[in-house]
Every structure is written in C-alpha cells, then in structure tokens.
Design a protein around this motif. Structure first.
Motif, PDB file in Angstrom:
ATOM      1  N   LYS A 158      -7.828  -5.575   2.268  1.00 35.17           N
ATOM      2  CA  LYS A 158      -6.926  -5.517   3.403  1.00 35.17           C
ATOM      3  C   LYS A 158      -5.726  -4.651   3.048  1.00 35.17           C
ATOM      4  N   LEU A 159      -5.094  -4.088   4.074  1.00 37.82           N
ATOM      5  CA  LEU A 159      -3.885  -3.305   3.824  1.00 37.82           C
ATOM      6  C   LEU A 159      -2.800  -4.198   3.246  1.00 37.82           C
TER       7      LEU A 159
ATOM      8  N   GLN B  44       1.421   5.557   2.644  1.00 34.85           N
ATOM      9  CA  GLN B  44       2.476   4.857   1.915  1.00 34.85           C
ATOM     10  C   GLN B  44       2.080   3.401   1.658  1.00 34.85           C
ATOM     11  N   ILE B  45       1.467   2.776   2.683  1.00 35.64           N
ATOM     12  CA  ILE B  45       1.149   1.354   2.534  1.00 35.64           C
ATOM     13  C   ILE B  45       0.074   1.148   1.470  1.00 35.64           C
ATOM     14  N   GLN B  46      -0.678   2.203   1.191  1.00 36.30           N
ATOM     15  CA  GLN B  46      -1.663   2.120   0.108  1.00 36.30           C
ATOM     16  C   GLN B  46      -1.034   2.534  -1.224  1.00 36.30           C
ATOM     17  N   LYS B  47       0.261   2.710  -1.209  1.00 39.66           N
ATOM     18  CA  LYS B  47       1.030   3.104  -2.398  1.00 39.66           C
ATOM     19  C   LYS B  47       0.541   4.436  -2.966  1.00 39.66           C
ATOM     20  N   ALA B  48       0.105   5.314  -2.071  1.00 41.68           N
ATOM     21  CA  ALA B  48      -0.426   6.600  -2.511  1.00 41.68           C
ATOM     22  C   ALA B  48       0.645   7.687  -2.542  1.00 41.68           C
TER      23      ALA B  48
ATOM     24  N   ILE C 112       2.237   9.371   7.341  1.00 47.62           N
ATOM     25  CA  ILE C 112       2.925   8.953   6.123  1.00 47.62           C
ATOM     26  C   ILE C 112       2.805   7.442   5.876  1.00 47.62           C
ATOM     27  N   PRO C 113       3.064   6.580   6.899  1.00 47.03           N
ATOM     28  CA  PRO C 113       2.948   5.141   6.623  1.00 47.03           C
ATOM     29  C   PRO C 113       1.533   4.718   6.221  1.00 47.03           C
ATOM     30  N   THR C 114       0.511   5.407   6.771  1.00 50.95           N
ATOM     31  CA  THR C 114      -0.876   5.076   6.436  1.00 50.95           C
ATOM     32  C   THR C 114      -1.121   5.196   4.936  1.00 50.95           C
TER      33      THR C 114
ATOM     34  N   PHE D  56      -1.299   2.044  10.379  1.00 53.99           N
ATOM     35  CA  PHE D  56      -2.724   2.207  10.709  1.00 53.99           C
ATOM     36  C   PHE D  56      -2.844   3.147  11.915  1.00 53.99           C
ATOM     37  N   GLY D  57      -2.176   4.306  11.761  1.00 51.47           N
ATOM     38  CA  GLY D  57      -2.114   5.277  12.845  1.00 51.47           C
ATOM     39  C   GLY D  57      -3.476   5.732  13.327  1.00 51.47           C
TER      40      GLY D  57
END
Lengths: 314, 465
Positions: free
Chosen positions: A63-64, B130-134, B126-128, B420-421
């Motif tokens: 999950k995210l 960023q949230i994966q810490k990429a 960017i948030p997509t 989750f754009g």
C-alpha cells in the motif's frame, strides 16, 4: 569357503561391469544434459523464474501507506470481485466467441479454395493473404487506426458517396467490431497457411478414390479434407483462444487514438499492465496476470475436454 | 497478439542480457564516466549508467550526473550546462515523454535500481513519486540561492509541505486560443465569461459555423484546472500526516463545471474528440474548432504539429481564459514540468546542482521562449522585456505574453496534487467518456469520480477526510 570366494569374485566382476555400465550411462546422461542445457537455462531464467517471482509477488500487498504485507490469496479474491477485471475478462470472452469462429471459418475457406484451385494467381494470393501476419501487430493497429479515422480514412469518402455518415469505429458501440476486424485481418492469413500446409499433406489418392465413388468437390472438401485436417484446426483453435484471451497490443495501440473509449482496464492484460507500471501495484498486477492465466487454462482445458476424441497433438 | 508479444519480450530479454554482459567489459572511456566520480564500476542497470549518454561529454575528468528528460531542445540545454560548468557534467537520455518515462521510472523505483540521478517530471506527478520516497528534498542543497528566480505559484506546485521536490522548468498558464477569421466571420468578440462563451458558441452554431471548442476525455487535467477555477479544491494533503488526505471531487464547483461542459457537448456546441490525436490536430488545422482552451505551451505544440502554417498563417489569436466571476478572476495551470533529484542519485548534492542549474542560463532560457517551445517559469525570462514584449509569430504578431500569459502566470497561486494522480486521471477519463456519451450527467460523473477515488485511497491505506 571357496564358494564364498567364488561368489565374492563374481560379485566384484558384476560390480565392475556395473561400474563400467554406470560410467557409460553417466556419460550419456551428461551428454543429454549438455544438449538440453542451453535451452534449460533460458527456460529457467526467462520463463520459470519470472513466473515464480510473479506468483510470489501476487501473494503480497503493497500500500502507499502502511507498506507491504502478506495477504496470501487476498489479491485473487479482490481480482474476482473487481468489476474492472471481471468486465475486462467478460469482454475478451465475448470477443473470443465472435473473433475465433470468424477467423477460423475465413482461414478454412481460403485454404480450401487455394488448395482446390491451381492457377497463376494462387501463389500470389497465398502470399497476399499471409502478408498481414508479417506486418508487426503494432504497425497493423496504427494503420487501422488511420483507416478508421474520420479525417484521414477512406470511410468518410466511401460512405459519403451514398450520402451516409461513416461509422465511428472508435466509439464505444463499435470499438468491438473495429477490433474484431483488425485481429481477423492480422491472423486469418496465418491460420490459413497452417491449414493449407495440412491440406498439402493429404494423400491425393484419397481424392481419386472419392471421385471414383462419385464424390463432388463439395463432398471431397466436407467429407475428406476437413476431417483429415481436424488436428490442425484444433491447433489453431487453441492458439487463437489463448491469443485472444490475452488481448493486449491492438487495444493498447488504439488507446492513443481513442483514449476515452479504451480504458486502461479494457482487457485483463491491459489492466495488469496499468496496475503494475502505471499505479506501482506490481502485486495486484501479478495477481491479475495469474488470474487471467487461470481463466485461459480453464477455457483451453474445457475446450480440449469437449473435443478430446480428436485430440491428436497434445 | 500474445504470441508475438511473447516473442518480442523474449527477444528484448535476450538483448538486455547481451547488453548487460557487454557492459561488464571495462569501459573504454576510463573511470571518468562513472557517476559521482567514485571508483565503483559502472552500474549496468540502465538509468544510473553514465556510459550511454545521448550527448557527448567533453570534460571527461569531472563527475557525471545522469539525467532523463524529454524537453525538445534538451541537447542544447545540456550542452550549454556542460560548457559552463567546471564541477559536474550531465549525461542525458530521453527515455520517452510523460507516461512512457513515468512507467520506466516506476519500474526503476520498484526495482530499487536503474533510475537516473535527475529526472524531468510534471508537477502533478511529484506527490506520486514522493510518497514512494523516490524523490529527494532539495531544499538543503541550494534552494536559497535560487528561490527568488521563481514565483510562489511555481514553487508551490513542486513543494509538498515545507519540502521542495523539484526545480520548476516550464508552466502552463491557461488561456483561450481562437481563430480570428472565424470570430470575424460570425461577428463575435472573445468571450470574457463562460456564459458568454456558451452564447458565442450558440451564435456560431446557429449561423452554421464550426464547433466552438472540444471536450476531450483524455485531458482530465484540463477539467481539473477548470474545476479549480470555479473554486474546487480537489485534494488537501499534509506531508506531516501523510496517512490522511482530503478528497473533494464532487463539490458544487466541480459538478457545475462538468455539467457546463457536458451541456456544451450535448447541445453540439463543442466536439468530443480525444485531444493530441491526429484526428484532433487535423480538425484544428482544418478550422473545425473556433477555440482551443489550452495552456501557454500550446502554440509551440500546435506549430510543431503543423498548425498555423501555410494558408492558416496569421489566423490564430489568444485571449485570457473566460471566467465565472469576472470581478474575481482565477488563473489556472495545465501541465508544466520540473527537474527532480531521485533517491537513487549517487551524490544528491551534485545532482541538485544539476537540477537547479540545468535550465537556468540565459542562452537556454532565451532559446526556449524564442522558439516558443515552452513557457518558462524562471523570472529571469518572465521579467525580460524582450520576452514580455515578444510579438508571437503563431498569433500573427500579437503580444501574447504581455497581454495574456505573463499576467496569468503571475496570478497563478499553485495547487496541491494527489499522491495517486494517475488513478484520479484514469477515473476522471472514464467518467468524462460516459459524460460525452450522455450516460451520466456532469454531477453524476463527479459523484462517481469521488466514490472511485475515495475507494482507491482507502484501499491504499489512507484515511480520507
């Protein structure tokens, strides 16, 4: 005592012979493995290993928020209650029911005609019918995309001659038939070649015998040719069943021309691709792929089960 | 179909294996090609591998930063940077535009290897990542030195909370591009409000004129921008509490905008063709549409696609985006990109230097706007009188920047995008498609998008407010 010695001598001899034979057998084994080796390595590396990895992935959920957790069959339960996956699966099943008979009947008709008629144009026609298969699927799809286009394609002009409006094959009502046409165009020629080759393998004396018995051309075709190429028919049926259920390239390409009509979940394969690469959900993508694999297996197995009397190639 | 796909995949896999083997051989270029200047052998995973740049690096002793980008004049920008820099060199690869690149980046993120040091991405993605810490927060690596080069709206689009995840490159302030000849023929003036837009559309239709515009299902970002213009605030997201997200996709503003466009389509005032397709461009070339509601990069795109050339030269003009409330105009943005540093960067500090400096020199900026390829966000260009006063050839010498785009860019306040754009855009495309077919109303479409996206957010572990 002597007996024992003799016995033991015999047994050593036997053992020696055994050893020699074992060595030969070992060498034979090694040679065998050596021959199978290159294929085996590629098979393991590029088929078994990715499959195993995908199966492993499909048992997890990432999950995210909250990270990765083991869900066992959870992704499969989700897939079979996911309306997008189910509607995609239902689409390819409906698609198979129309596309496969159409392709096979066309291929069979063309093969029978080419087999029966011998003229200068037969070779040329054979090549031309086969040609679409030689064109890469992607290019074929792009080409049909332009042919269907209202601005570039010939449809507008042709229908305009009769004062009618050309059908829009990118609309959600007609995309089904638009794709049927692309797939039939691409594959019927290939199946025709397989059937034609099978027809060529039939002993011509059978035709002679049939003619002496008073059979006409139709009867020869229906009672001799078709039954004798039944294995080939079955083969292409299975090919097309597997191929159509895994429908991917054509809609994926036409999506760029009709994004509104062809959604990312249009077919299960596209849905798996979208989940894995578009939404970073490799776990669910793997599960969808395996679920699709399951559907394909069930369909093919059911098909072979119902046609088992003629099963001569598996 | 599948068999061929499989064959292709196998071939590709074999080629990949072969090239991986080949890459194991010692690099003829010497150690200089290794990113970050470390002595480690070249990483053959692809993205971080500095041995297959599209550009030629002349200063071979310097450390190298790898970079993915699709900007049309990237070769020139990279060469300019490398020429002027004596600390680091850029190794550039174009792995495809937009979605193609994101898919590759996503794969590299999941694999944990293969990403470049610096990557060009659109602000809404960017948030997509960023949230994966990429992505790396580059605030500590020289933000202060360049922060005055960009407006607050530009920074907001690339920031999440207090952290900065990209350097603004270009933006897409929206406006109404229109056909002067069509407007003249039907005696209409550029509409200032959306109500006037509809009236003008009706007038042109009644007179037997072309479609007034287009509602494409495949451009959800446009509708999102237009909803925001009316006052929608789709996502609220605070990275301090990443597990909580606000999703409001079916507020009255969103419903109104979707109903408005659905109504235009139903009345036959606008077309419903997917945009960026040959079909749509052919329509634009042939004068099928009187207006194109689009962003500042559109003239460049249209010129590249062959619009406004030959007979059509001088037929296009641009006016500010119609408003809902002309007393309180709102400017919105479509598209635009940024340079981000990935978490796979071997030397994030050096990578950030590249991200900050890559599209910042005068020569590259001037090239960008004189050739009308992009709309720069760097204030050096935005405040340059030459840029502001430019008589844009595509608009028949109209001073489009001064009259329309620069004010729009300056008034843009920035927005918060969702982590989750892609999912949101897919859900939106699906519903706009249904709206075009007439199986849902705009309000119903908004409700369904809301339900769909909230469901996804919950499934992904978010608490939805």
């Amino acid at each position: 005592m002597t007996l024992l010695i003799e016995e033991s001598a015999a047994s050593t001899q036997k053992k020696k012979a055994h050893k020699v034979r074992g060595k030969v057998r070992l060498r034979e084994h090694l040679m065998g493995w050596l021959f199978v080796g290159p294929f085996g390595l590629v098979f393991l590396a590029f088929l078994i290993a990715p499959l195993a990895y995908a199966l492993y992935l499909s048992l997890w959920q990432k999950k995210l928020i909250g990270g990765t957790s083991f869900v066992f069959l959870g992704n499969y339960v989700k897939a079979f209650s996911d309306p997008t996956f189910l509607s995609g699966a239902w689409f390819v099943i409906r698609f198979s029911l129309v596309a496969i008979p159409l392709q096979i009947v066309l291929a069979l008709a063309m093969a029978l005609i080419l087999d029966a008629v011998t003229s200068l144009f037969t070779r040329f026609s054979r090549l031309m019918i086969f040609l679409p298969y030689a064109i890469p699927t992607v290019i074929g799809a792009v080409m049909w995309g332009f042919l269907y286009s209202k601005s570039f394609g010939p449809l507008t002009d042709v229908f305009g001659l009769f004062g009618a409006t050309a059908p829009d094959f990118f609309s959600s009502n007609l995309i089904f038939y638009g794709l049927i046409n692309v797939v039939t165009w691409q594959w019927a020629g290939y199946y025709m070649i397989i059937l034609y080759a099978a027809l060529q393998g039939i002993d011509p004396t059978l035709y002679e015998a049939a003619r002496m018995d008073g059979a006409g051309k139709w009867q020869v075709a229906l009672r001799i040719k078709i039954p004798l190429i039944a294995p080939a028919l079955l083969l292409i049926l299975v090919f097309s069943l597997i191929g159509t259920l895994q429908f991917f390239n054509e809609p994926q390409i036409l999506r760029y021309l009709a994004a509104g009509t062809i959604s990312p979940g249009f077919t299960p394969n596209m849905y798996a691709y979208q989940q894995a690469f578009g939404l970073a959900n490799f776990n669910y993508g793997s599960a969808i792929s395996f679920a699709l694999g399951g559907i394909v297996f069930v369909c093919v197995y059911a098909f072979l089960f119902f046609t088992r009397k003629r099963r001569s190639f598996f | 179909m599948s068999m061929k796909t499989k064959r292709l995949l196998v071939t590709a896999a074999m080629l990949a294996a072969a090239s991986a083997l080949a890459a194991c051989a010692p690099d003829a270029g010497g150690g200089a090609n290794t990113a970050g200047g470390s002595a480690a052998p070249a990483d053959n995973a692809g993205g971080n591998n500095a041995s297959n740049c599209t550009n030629t690096i002349s200063k071979k002793d310097l450390p190298v930063v790898t970079f993915w980008g699709w900007y049309p004049n990237m070769q020139l920008v990279v060469d300019n940077f490398n020429k002027q820099n004596n600390e680091v060199q850029v190794c550039w690869t174009n792995v495809g535009q937009g979605g193609d690149e994101y898919d590759k980046f996503q794969t590299a993120i999941s694999a944990g290897t293969g990403a470049p040091d610096v990557i060009m991405i659109e602000a809404d993605r960017i948030p997509t990542f960023q949230i994966q810490k990429a992505l790396v927060d580059i605030k500590q690596y020289g933000y202060d030195a360049v922060k005055d080069n960009y407006g607050p709206g530009a920074w907001k689009d690339v920031s999440i909370g207090g952290a900065v995840y990209g350097v603004p490159v270009d933006g897409g302030p929206m406006a109404m591009i229109y056909r002067k000849d069509v407007f003249d023929k039907y005696k209409i003036t550029p509409p200032k409000t959306w109500a006037e837009y509809e009236q003008a559309a009706q007038k042109v239709k009644d007179a037997g004129g072309p479609l007034f515009g287009d509602l494409g299902a495949n451009v959800p970002a446009v509708l999102m921008a237009l909803q925001i213009q009316k006052g929608a605030n789709p996502f609220t997201y605070d990275p301090a509490k990443p597990e909580t997200i606000g999703v409001k996709l079916n507020d009255q503003a969103s419903k109104d905008v979707l109903d408005y466009w659905g109504g235009l389509a139903k009345k036959g005032l606008v077309g419903t063709q997917d945009q960026f397709t040959p079909e749509y461009i052919a329509g634009v070339v042939n004068g099928k549409y009187a207006t194109y509601i689009s962003a500042a990069w559109a003239p460049g795109y249209l010129t590249g696609a062959g619009v406004g050339k030959g007979e059509d030269t001088g037929k296009w003009a641009v006016a500010p985006l119609p408003q809902w409330d002309p007393a309180n105009p709102v400017q919105v943005n479509w598209g635009g990109s940024a340079f981000s540093v990935t978490n796979q960067a071997k030397n994030p500090e050096l990578a950030a230097k590249v991200a900050y400096g890559l599209y910042a020199d005068d020569e590259s900026l001037t090239d960008g706007w004189t050739n009308q390829i992009i709309f720069p966000l760097n204030l050096k260009a935005l405040n340059d009188p030459k840029f502001v006063d430019l008589k844009v050839a595509f608009f028949d010498g109209q001073q489009a920047n001064k009259e329309v785009y620069v004010p729009a860019a300056n008034a843009y306040k920035g927005m918060t995008y969702a982590p989750f754009g892609q999912y949101y855009f897919d859900a939106m495309t699906k519903q706009v498609s249904a709206l075009i077919e007439g199986s849902v109303t705009g309000a119903q479409a908004a409700d369904r998008v809301q339900e769909d996206v909230v469901g996804y957010a919950k499934e992904q572990g978010f608490t939805v407010q």
